[in-house]
Design a protein around this motif. Structure first.
Motif, PDB file in Angstrom:
ATOM      1  N   ALA A  55      64.995  -0.065  41.095  1.00 35.94           N
ATOM      2  CA  ALA A  55      63.574  -0.322  41.309  1.00 35.94           C
ATOM      3  C   ALA A  55      63.279  -1.801  41.123  1.00 35.94           C
ATOM      4  O   ALA A  55      63.762  -2.423  40.177  1.00 35.94           O
ATOM      5  CB  ALA A  55      62.736   0.504  40.335  1.00 35.94           C
ATOM      6  N   VAL A  56      62.484  -2.369  42.038  1.00 36.11           N
ATOM      7  CA  VAL A  56      62.060  -3.762  41.935  1.00 36.11           C
ATOM      8  C   VAL A  56      60.543  -3.787  41.920  1.00 36.11           C
ATOM      9  O   VAL A  56      59.893  -3.260  42.833  1.00 36.11           O
ATOM     10  CB  VAL A  56      62.597  -4.599  43.110  1.00 36.11           C
ATOM     11  N   ALA A  73      64.724  -0.735  36.321  1.00 39.61           N
ATOM     12  CA  ALA A  73      63.732  -1.538  37.032  1.00 39.61           C
ATOM     13  C   ALA A  73      63.970  -3.014  36.765  1.00 39.61           C
ATOM     14  O   ALA A  73      64.221  -3.418  35.628  1.00 39.61           O
ATOM     15  CB  ALA A  73      62.323  -1.151  36.608  1.00 39.61           C
ATOM     16  N   TYR A  74      63.863  -3.799  37.812  1.00 39.09           N
ATOM     17  CA  TYR A  74      64.020  -5.246  37.735  1.00 39.09           C
ATOM     18  C   TYR A  74      62.685  -5.884  38.079  1.00 39.09           C
ATOM     19  O   TYR A  74      62.053  -5.502  39.056  1.00 39.09           O
ATOM     20  CB  TYR A  74      65.097  -5.727  38.709  1.00 39.09           C
ATOM     21  N   GLN A  75      62.260  -6.834  37.284  1.00 44.29           N
ATOM     22  CA  GLN A  75      61.009  -7.529  37.593  1.00 44.29           C
ATOM     23  C   GLN A  75      61.306  -8.571  38.669  1.00 44.29           C
ATOM     24  O   GLN A  75      62.053  -9.524  38.448  1.00 44.29           O
ATOM     25  CB  GLN A  75      60.415  -8.184  36.348  1.00 44.29           C
ATOM     26  N   GLY A  76      60.745  -8.357  39.828  1.00 46.67           N
ATOM     27  CA  GLY A  76      61.015  -9.247  40.952  1.00 46.67           C
ATOM     28  C   GLY A  76      60.103  -8.904  42.110  1.00 46.67           C
ATOM     29  O   GLY A  76      59.284  -7.985  42.034  1.00 46.67           O
ATOM     30  N   THR A  77      60.229  -9.647  43.188  1.00 46.88           N
ATOM     31  CA  THR A  77      59.347  -9.487  44.342  1.00 46.88           C
ATOM     32  C   THR A  77      60.113  -9.081  45.584  1.00 46.88           C
ATOM     33  O   THR A  77      61.333  -9.247  45.678  1.00 46.88           O
ATOM     34  CB  THR A  77      58.603 -10.793  44.638  1.00 46.88           C
ATOM     35  N   ALA A  78      59.376  -8.554  46.550  1.00 46.79           N
ATOM     36  CA  ALA A  78      59.980  -8.139  47.813  1.00 46.79           C
ATOM     37  C   ALA A  78      60.616  -9.312  48.544  1.00 46.79           C
ATOM     38  O   ALA A  78      61.617  -9.151  49.245  1.00 46.79           O
ATOM     39  CB  ALA A  78      58.920  -7.493  48.701  1.00 46.79           C
ATOM     40  N   GLU A  79      60.044 -10.499  48.363  1.00 45.33           N
ATOM     41  CA  GLU A  79      60.505 -11.671  49.111  1.00 45.33           C
ATOM     42  C   GLU A  79      61.809 -12.244  48.567  1.00 45.33           C
ATOM     43  O   GLU A  79      62.439 -13.082  49.222  1.00 45.33           O
ATOM     44  CB  GLU A  79      59.434 -12.759  49.083  1.00 45.33           C
TER      45      GLU A  79
END
Length: 245
Positions: A55-56, A73-79
């Motif tokens: 999961a991001v 879950a990883y804290q990050g963005t779609a980009e």
């Protein structure tokens, strides 16, 4: 998106529970994918069971609401997905693309990390049939502004299949147009908190008052009698699937 959902996401896990019928459509679209990255994963709604999931999610508040036993879950963005090239079978994005800062970059990232396919649940801004727009026309303007046209997916992902996701009358997921047969729900401030659109717009009081008045007088039910016997409704939600070689 981070700041927005760190604010509005406080009760999101309760307001936005996955509906099993929508979940079944998503599972079918994922097909034989055994590993999936869930982009904009939030509190974990619609993450497939029986598959390896990463999961991001950009919001720490949303990550904190993920139930015990959820996928990592990883804290990050779609980009800028924190995954290697072709590292998962499928890339999944559920009602999230309208929050991305750069649609082209996010879709490019889906192509980069997925071996087999990209699956997106989104909204077609050309669908203007929702009765709620009669009371809150600013929602149509917001949809047009933030929701990508279907052609954008073809432009960035190549050939795609686009299918309608009918919304059941008793949908338990509280997204914007989920309450099409339960109009009184839109008068509840707590329920409105479950949709980011209501956080983005001001000046809705007059429209909500008109809705309350029409419900009290019976005018709403008279105007929309056909909806009261419908089991499901095309509210504009679409599954977009791109198959990769």
């Amino acid at each position: 998106m981070v700041a927005l959902y760190d604010t509005i996401g406080i009760d999101y896990a309760n307001l936005r529970r996955p509906d099993p019928r929508i979940a079944a459509a998503i599972e079918a679209a994922l097909g034989d994918a055994e590993s999936v990255v869930n982009i904009g994963a939030g509190a974990g709604s619609y993450e497939p069971v029986g598959k390896t999931v990463a999961a991001v999610e950009p919001s720490a508040e949303m990550i904190a609401q993920r139930p015990e036993g959820s996928a990592p879950a990883y804290q990050g963005t779609a980009e800028a997905l924190p995954l290697d090239d072709k590292s998962v079978d499928a890339a999944l994005a559920i009602l999230t693309v309208h929050h991305w800062g750069d649609l082209a970059a996010g879709l490019s990232e889906m192509r980069r990390v997925a071996r087999k396919r990209a699956v997106l649940l989104t909204f077609d801004p050309d669908c203007r049939d929702a009765w709620l727009l009669d009371y809150l026309p600013a929602l149509a303007e917001l949809d047009a502004e933030q929701m990508p046209a279907m052609e954008e997916y073809v432009r960035h992902l190549g050939p795609v299949s686009i299918t309608t996701v009918p919304i059941p009358h008793d949908c338990i997921d509280g997204f914007l147009y989920a309450y099409w047969r339960r109009p009184q729900a839109y008068l509840d401030p707590r329920i409105r908190k479950g949709s980011s659109s209501f956080w983005k717009l001001d000046g809705l009081e007059a429209g909500l008052q008109r809705l309350e008045d029409d419900l009290a007088s019976g005018a709403w039910e008279q105007a929309h009698a056909e909806l009261m016997s419908a089991d499901s409704y095309d509210a504009g939600y679409r599954l977009v699937v791109a198959e990769f070689d």
